[in-house]
Design a protein around this motif. Structure first.
Motif, mmCIF file in Angstrom:
data_model
loop_
_atom_site.group_PDB
_atom_site.id
_atom_site.type_symbol
_atom_site.label_atom_id
_atom_site.label_comp_id
_atom_site.label_asym_id
_atom_site.label_seq_id
_atom_site.Cartn_x
_atom_site.Cartn_y
_atom_site.Cartn_z
ATOM 1 N N ALA A 73 0.819 -1.223 0.000
ATOM 2 C CA ALA A 73 0.000 0.000 0.000
ATOM 3 C C ALA A 73 0.844 1.259 0.000
ATOM 4 C CB ALA A 73 -0.943 0.000 1.202
ATOM 5 N N ASP A 74 2.147 1.135 0.101
ATOM 6 C CA ASP A 74 3.057 2.285 0.126
ATOM 7 C C ASP A 74 2.600 3.297 1.177
ATOM 8 O OD1 ASP A 74 5.122 3.961 -0.421
ATOM 9 O OD2 ASP A 74 4.419 4.599 -2.396
ATOM 10 N N THR A 75 2.465 2.842 2.400
ATOM 11 C CA THR A 75 1.981 3.698 3.474
ATOM 12 C C THR A 75 3.067 4.682 3.911
ATOM 13 O OG1 THR A 75 2.691 2.057 5.108
ATOM 14 C CG2 THR A 75 0.434 1.896 4.307
ATOM 15 N N PRO A 76 2.710 5.937 4.126
ATOM 16 C CA PRO A 76 3.712 6.909 4.593
ATOM 17 C C PRO A 76 4.333 6.524 5.936
ATOM 18 C CG PRO A 76 1.749 8.016 3.778
ATOM 19 C CD PRO A 76 1.416 6.563 3.849
ATOM 20 N N ALA A 77 3.552 5.854 6.785
ATOM 21 C CA ALA A 77 4.083 5.498 8.093
ATOM 22 C C ALA A 77 5.243 4.534 7.982
ATOM 23 C CB ALA A 77 2.967 4.889 8.952
ATOM 24 N N CYS A 78 5.211 3.632 6.997
ATOM 25 C CA CYS A 78 6.313 2.677 6.819
ATOM 26 C C CYS A 78 7.589 3.410 6.427
ATOM 27 C CB CYS A 78 5.935 1.647 5.770
ATOM 28 S SG CYS A 78 7.224 0.409 5.437
ATOM 29 N N THR A 79 7.478 4.313 5.458
ATOM 30 C CA THR A 79 8.664 5.065 5.032
ATOM 31 C C THR A 79 9.174 5.955 6.154
ATOM 32 O OG1 THR A 79 7.881 5.051 2.739
ATOM 33 C CG2 THR A 79 9.533 6.701 3.334
ATOM 34 N N ARG A 80 8.253 6.611 6.872
ATOM 35 C CA ARG A 80 8.665 7.493 7.949
ATOM 36 C C ARG A 80 9.366 6.715 9.064
ATOM 37 N NH1 ARG A 80 4.237 9.934 8.295
ATOM 38 N NH2 ARG A 80 3.282 8.803 10.023
ATOM 39 N N THR A 81 8.876 5.514 9.359
ATOM 40 C CA THR A 81 9.501 4.701 10.400
ATOM 41 C C THR A 81 10.891 4.253 9.980
ATOM 42 O OG1 THR A 81 7.330 3.929 11.149
ATOM 43 C CG2 THR A 81 9.245 2.623 11.790
ATOM 44 N N ALA A 82 11.032 3.846 8.723
ATOM 45 C CA ALA A 82 12.352 3.404 8.244
ATOM 46 C C ALA A 82 13.354 4.544 8.266
ATOM 47 C CB ALA A 82 12.234 2.820 6.842
ATOM 48 N N LEU A 83 12.923 5.737 7.874
ATOM 49 C CA LEU A 83 13.836 6.872 7.890
ATOM 50 C C LEU A 83 14.193 7.267 9.320
ATOM 51 C CD1 LEU A 83 12.270 9.101 5.068
ATOM 52 C CD2 LEU A 83 14.318 7.664 4.928
ATOM 53 N N ALA A 84 13.245 7.121 10.239
ATOM 54 C CA ALA A 84 13.533 7.458 11.635
ATOM 55 C C ALA A 84 14.502 6.481 12.260
ATOM 56 C CB ALA A 84 12.230 7.502 12.437
ATOM 57 N N ALA A 85 14.604 5.269 11.702
ATOM 58 C CA ALA A 85 15.531 4.269 12.242
ATOM 59 C C ALA A 85 16.963 4.525 11.818
ATOM 60 C CB ALA A 85 15.099 2.871 11.801
ATOM 61 N N HIS A 86 17.188 5.494 10.941
ATOM 62 C CA HIS A 86 18.547 5.787 10.462
ATOM 63 C C HIS A 86 19.401 6.354 11.589
ATOM 64 C CE1 HIS A 86 21.728 7.034 7.718
ATOM 65 N NE2 HIS A 86 21.695 8.231 8.276
ATOM 66 N N ASP A 87 20.446 5.634 11.937
ATOM 67 C CA ASP A 87 21.352 6.065 13.003
ATOM 68 C C ASP A 87 22.693 5.355 12.811
ATOM 69 O OD1 ASP A 87 22.561 7.072 15.219
ATOM 70 O OD2 ASP A 87 21.163 6.223 16.676
ATOM 71 N N PRO A 88 23.555 5.851 11.921
ATOM 72 C CA PRO A 88 24.831 5.166 11.672
ATOM 73 C C PRO A 88 25.693 5.012 12.917
ATOM 74 C CG PRO A 88 24.396 6.806 9.977
ATOM 75 C CD PRO A 88 23.374 7.011 11.043
ATOM 76 N N ALA A 89 25.567 5.930 13.880
ATOM 77 C CA ALA A 89 26.369 5.813 15.087
ATOM 78 C C ALA A 89 26.010 4.559 15.879
ATOM 79 C CB ALA A 89 26.185 7.057 15.967
ATOM 80 N N ARG A 90 24.781 4.068 15.720
ATOM 81 C CA ARG A 90 24.350 2.850 16.399
ATOM 82 C C ARG A 90 24.430 1.630 15.493
ATOM 83 N NH1 ARG A 90 19.378 2.321 18.205
ATOM 84 N NH2 ARG A 90 19.999 1.303 20.146
#
Length: 433
Positions: A73-90
């Motif tokens: 369904a290409d839900t915005p919440a899925c993309t937003r959650t994946a982008l929020a998980a971006h943390d190279p330091a971790r």
């Protein structure tokens, strides 16, 4: 809504993604995957950075190294959650492929940009998939990346999928491909013989530690200002960088550093800014060469004698050779490696390993075609706006400017110690009197 991963059939149990594979038994044994390195990468000992990919429960099948997350369904919440998980330091990064790009090397640059390495001087190197993906793997391995999320996986071409699978093998990082449409035939074929799990929505280990904030509307005038063009940094350590004479390699043992030896002096307050600019470079060899020149003051002729075995992270010194030439005495020396230079040297060593895939010869240099000659190295230095003192000796016959189509109009003059008529062929077409 996320569900627990559902392992698919595979001909052999895959290796757990958060544990480096045993060099004696490659992780891809028994499976049809792109060719990977057969020798363990040098200097990669030590524990991998902790990630949120859960370990397998006792008595259960280990989690495969790849997850296909379905979001039809290409839900915005899925993309937003994946982008929020971006943390190279971790140890976790999220890549959103640049729209409108189709070249395989472009995705490698997207991966390096997600890792904080977005800068690259325009050169043929930026369009070579073999070189750029080796650089992406070297950066990820040096940073101990544990989990990579790639959005818009349904748009990936077979060539990009091949390189992503090879990237996963080289780094050992868990790979999550988020498909926002029905899986394409290319994606189905690429994963047919690769151990992977399938989830509907993002798996739990692809979520950020804290829920992402809801999207908000940005009003006029609230965007951050565009960063200004960085100013030129004048570094005395680069005074002799452009000296092009390449000496004959030697196998001597340089003398130990003098007890009173100190790194090449850098003006106060400029070291941190210089390292910040070098840390953003995507080309591992150029970043390591400029970092080495920064604490040794060595010219390109000496840097070309540097070999990966001398750059192992555990070595206390770095050996640069300069045999006797005509009336010039030998100047081989061992330089102590400062702590801030070790990450650059370590990444360049991994990059060299991924390109050669063979044991390194003692005299194998880093000069790998097509973008490690002197002209390209100077072009990268100018791209970072690093320059030597202008006209340090006042000799009009020994200075030149780079003359590339993308050369900076306010580029510096480089001192070469020889007259322009004696420039090597690779610089004669790049120099402007």
């Amino acid at each position: 809504m996320s569900t627990q991963p559902r392992p698919t059939s595979a001909t052999a149990p895959p290796v757990h993604p958060t544990r480096p594979a045993d060099p004696a038994r490659p992780a891809d044994a028994g499976r049809t995957v792109p060719p990977a390195d057969t020798a363990p990468a040098p200097g990669t000992a030590g524990p991998r950075r902790a990630t949120r990919v859960p370990p397998a429960a006792p008595g259960t099948r280990p989690l495969p190294p790849l997850t296909l997350a379905l979001d039809p369904a290409d839900t915005p919440a899925c993309t937003r959650t994946a982008l929020a998980a971006h943390d190279p330091a971790r140890g976790q990064a999220t890549v959103h492929p640049t729209p409108g790009t189709a070249h395989t090397a472009d995705l490698a640059h997207d991966v390096m940009a997600a890792l904080g390495k977005p800068d690259a001087a325009p050169s043929p190197w930026t369009t070579r998939p073999t070189l750029t993906w080796a650089a992406a793997a070297a950066h990820a391995r040096a940073m101990r990346l544990g989990h990579l999320i790639v959005l818009r996986a349904h748009l990936l071409t077979p060539a990009r999928l091949h390189q992503l699978l090879l990237f996963q093998q080289r780094t050992g990082a868990h790979l999550t491909l988020v498909c926002h449409r029905a899986p394409t035939p290319a994606l189905t074929r690429a994963l047919a013989h690769v151990g992977h799990s399938v989830t509907h929505g993002l798996p739990p280990y692809a979520h950020p530690p804290h829920p992402p904030r809801a999207a908000t509307t940005v009003g006029a005038g609230t965007l951050p200002p565009r960063p200004a063009t960085p100013t030129w940094l004048t570094l005395p350590a680069l005074t002799r960088l452009a000296w092009p004479h390449t000496p004959t390699p030697c196998d001597c043992s340089p003398p130990p550093p003098h007890p009173d030896h100190t790194p090449f002096p850098t003006p106060p307050g400029r070291l941190e800014e210089t390292l910040t600019r070098l840390a953003r470079l995507s080309h591992p060899t150029h970043a390591a060469a400029l970092a080495t020149a920064l604490f040794t003051g060595a010219p390109y002729a000496h840097l070309s004698t540097l070999t990966p075995p001398h750059c192992h992270p555990t070595r206390p010194t770095l050996h640069l050779h300069k045999p006797a030439h005509h009336h010039t005495p030998a100047r081989c020396a061992a330089h102590p490696i400062p702590a801030w230079a070790r990450p650059f040297l370590h990444t360049a060593t991994l990059y060299h390993h991924y390109l050669t895939r063979t044991p390194t010869s003692p005299f194998t240099s880093w000069r790998t075609e097509p973008a490690t000659d002197l002209a390209d190295l100077l072009h990268t230095a100018e791209h970072c706006r690093l320059r030597p003192p202008q006209d340090p000796w006042g000799r009009p016959g020994g200075r030149f400017r780079l003359h590339f189509p993308q050369a900076l109009p306010d580029g510096p003059e480089w001192t070469i110690g020889v007259w322009l008529d004696n420039l090597p062929p690779d610089l004669q077409t790049a120099a402007l009197r």
